[in-house]
Enzyme design. Structure first.
Site, mmCIF file in Angstrom:
data_model
loop_
_atom_site.group_PDB
_atom_site.id
_atom_site.type_symbol
_atom_site.label_atom_id
_atom_site.label_comp_id
_atom_site.label_asym_id
_atom_site.label_seq_id
_atom_site.Cartn_x
_atom_site.Cartn_y
_atom_site.Cartn_z
ATOM 1 C CG MET A 11 -1.642 -0.841 1.269
ATOM 2 S SD MET A 11 -3.189 -0.393 1.787
ATOM 3 C CE MET A 11 -3.106 -0.655 3.520
ATOM 4 C CE1 TYR A 16 5.139 8.788 3.040
ATOM 5 C CE2 TYR A 16 5.628 7.736 4.888
ATOM 6 C CZ TYR A 16 5.401 8.817 4.082
ATOM 7 O OH TYR A 16 6.555 9.675 4.276
ATOM 8 C CG PHE A 17 7.545 1.720 -0.585
ATOM 9 C CD1 PHE A 17 6.561 0.839 -0.613
ATOM 10 C CD2 PHE A 17 8.186 2.496 -2.052
ATOM 11 C CE1 PHE A 17 6.071 0.363 -2.079
ATOM 12 C CE2 PHE A 17 6.906 1.750 -2.672
ATOM 13 C CZ PHE A 17 6.315 0.650 -3.070
ATOM 14 N N GLY A 26 11.367 -1.893 5.543
ATOM 15 C CA GLY A 26 10.451 -3.497 4.865
ATOM 16 C C GLY A 26 10.437 -3.750 3.961
ATOM 17 C CG HIS A 27 7.023 -1.896 2.061
ATOM 18 N ND1 HIS A 27 7.159 -0.722 2.753
ATOM 19 C CD2 HIS A 27 5.937 -2.785 1.990
ATOM 20 C CE1 HIS A 27 5.606 -0.472 2.966
ATOM 21 N NE2 HIS A 27 5.116 -1.268 2.078
ATOM 22 C CE LYS A 84 4.538 -4.385 10.772
ATOM 23 N NZ LYS A 84 2.854 -3.452 10.718
ATOM 24 C CB VAL A 142 12.803 -4.436 8.072
ATOM 25 C CG1 VAL A 142 13.812 -3.577 8.207
ATOM 26 C CG2 VAL A 142 12.953 -6.190 6.847
ATOM 27 N NE ARG A 180 -2.268 1.697 10.444
ATOM 28 C CZ ARG A 180 -2.977 0.686 9.199
ATOM 29 N NH1 ARG A 180 -1.986 -0.200 9.163
ATOM 30 N NH2 ARG A 180 -3.778 0.241 8.259
HETATM 31 O O1 PAF Z 1 -0.132 -5.787 3.151
HETATM 32 C C1 PAF Z 1 0.087 -4.820 3.268
HETATM 33 O O2 PAF Z 1 -0.089 -3.701 2.580
HETATM 34 C C2 PAF Z 1 -1.461 -4.703 2.267
HETATM 35 O O3 PAF Z 1 -2.327 -5.828 3.523
HETATM 36 C C3 PAF Z 1 -2.282 -5.835 1.012
HETATM 37 C C4 PAF Z 1 -1.725 -7.050 0.743
HETATM 38 C C5 PAF Z 1 -1.171 -4.728 -0.100
HETATM 39 C C6 PAF Z 1 -3.423 -5.772 0.992
HETATM 40 O O4 PAF Z 1 -3.605 -4.548 0.378
#
Ligand code: PAF
Length: 286
Positions: free
Chosen positions: A30, A32-33, A36-37, A149, A176, A187
């Site tokens: 979703m 806002y990296f 961890g992403h 997480k 991470v 968040r």
């Molecule tokens: O983990 C997330 O960021 C979301 O729940 C996902 C898997 C991208 C689904 O919208």
């Protein structure tokens, strides 16, 4: 790095890669990296020839009083970060493209979604399961990488692909953490730096559980009381749950053993309202 917005174009892009003999990995996000992403994207690049990152703040996984409007977003910042990573394409649709007029289908994983976050977020996991199913059908990945997480989410997605015979290999990737132990989360951008200590109540509770279990305290009722006292000792915290669950079924456990995961959800006073944080980990060494 290609940026695609239209589901049909994304699918055509992936089919072209498959015809060229390339494997496609998907990292659903979703945006806002944070690190961890980025670690999920690097893992996907180890496993596949092409990495697609989906960036979509999925409205259907937020309940009416949740933080959809406050969820942090910055597309240009995210693209700048991605250009330095081994990412081949970004799929960033609009809500109208994902949920056109007349949309009325929902995917529900029944039992697993009733535990933990499912109790206080009753619509959340149906929203996640539905959008992830759609993403799999649009991106056609062979592999999808998810963060541990979101431990319950990962269990639900594993169940979903098994139950619906979706030919995607699901890979979980470790949490991470910041140097002080806070699990990275988009968040965290909404936390109040003056109240950061409260956010550390989760990772320190996890450490406390491990210490106490190693000392021989194995009854989860006793451990739970200790952890609740610990979390409440941080100003501005409100516990959603402190749960000791089986790592596969997510059923509550009375005694800690090698399969026990401690899962935590705590609301912390943020800059503009409460921020809901989650964390988890095995209690005993594996
Ligand atoms: O983990 C997330 O960021 C979301 O729940 C996902 C898997 C991208 C689904 O919208």
């Amino acid at each position: 790095m290609d940026i695609l917005r239209i589901p049909e174009e994304m699918r055509a892009w992936s089919r072209a890669r498959a015809r060229g003999g390339k494997t496609v990995g998907l990292v659903p996000t979703m945006g806002y990296f944070h690190e961890g992403h980025l670690s999920l994207m690097r893992r996907a690049a180890e496993l596949c020839d092409a990495v697609v990152v989906s960036l979509f703040v999925n409205p259907t996984q937020f309940g009416p009083n949740e933080d959809l409007d406050r969820y942090p977003r910055d597309f240009e910042r995210d693209m700048d970060l991605l250009r330095k990573e081994p990412v081949t394409a970004v799929f960033a649709p609009t809500p109208e493209l994902m949920y056109p007029a007349g949309f009325q289908t929902e995917v529900r994983v029944q039992q697993l979604a009733t535990h933990l976050c499912g109790k206080s977020r009753p619509v959340h996991f149906a929203g996640v399961a539905t959008v992830v199913t759609k993403l799999f059908n649009i991106v056609l990945p062979e592999v999808a990488v998810f963060g541990e997480k979101d431990f319950q989410q990962l269990a639900i997605i594993r169940r979903l692909v098994a139950d619906l015979d979706i030919p995607v290999r699901i890979v979980g990737h470790p949490i991470v953490r910041e140097a002080d132990g806070l699990a990275m989360s988009s968040r965290n951008a909404n936390l109040d730096p003056a109240n950061r200590a409260a956010a550390l109540s989760l990772s320190t509770a996890l450490q406390l559980a491990r210490t106490e279990a190693a000392r021989g305290v194995r009854a989860t009722a006793e451990l739970g009381r200790l952890l609740e006292r610990h979390i409440h000792s941080f100003a501005g915290t409100a516990i959603d749950y402190v749960s000791f669950v089986d790592c596969d079924s997510l059923e509550a456990m009375a005694t800690v053993d090698e399969r026990t995961v401690l899962a935590l959800a705590v609301h912390v006073e943020g800059r503009a309202g409460k921020v809901r944080l989650i964390d988890n980990g095995f209690v005993l060494p594996r």
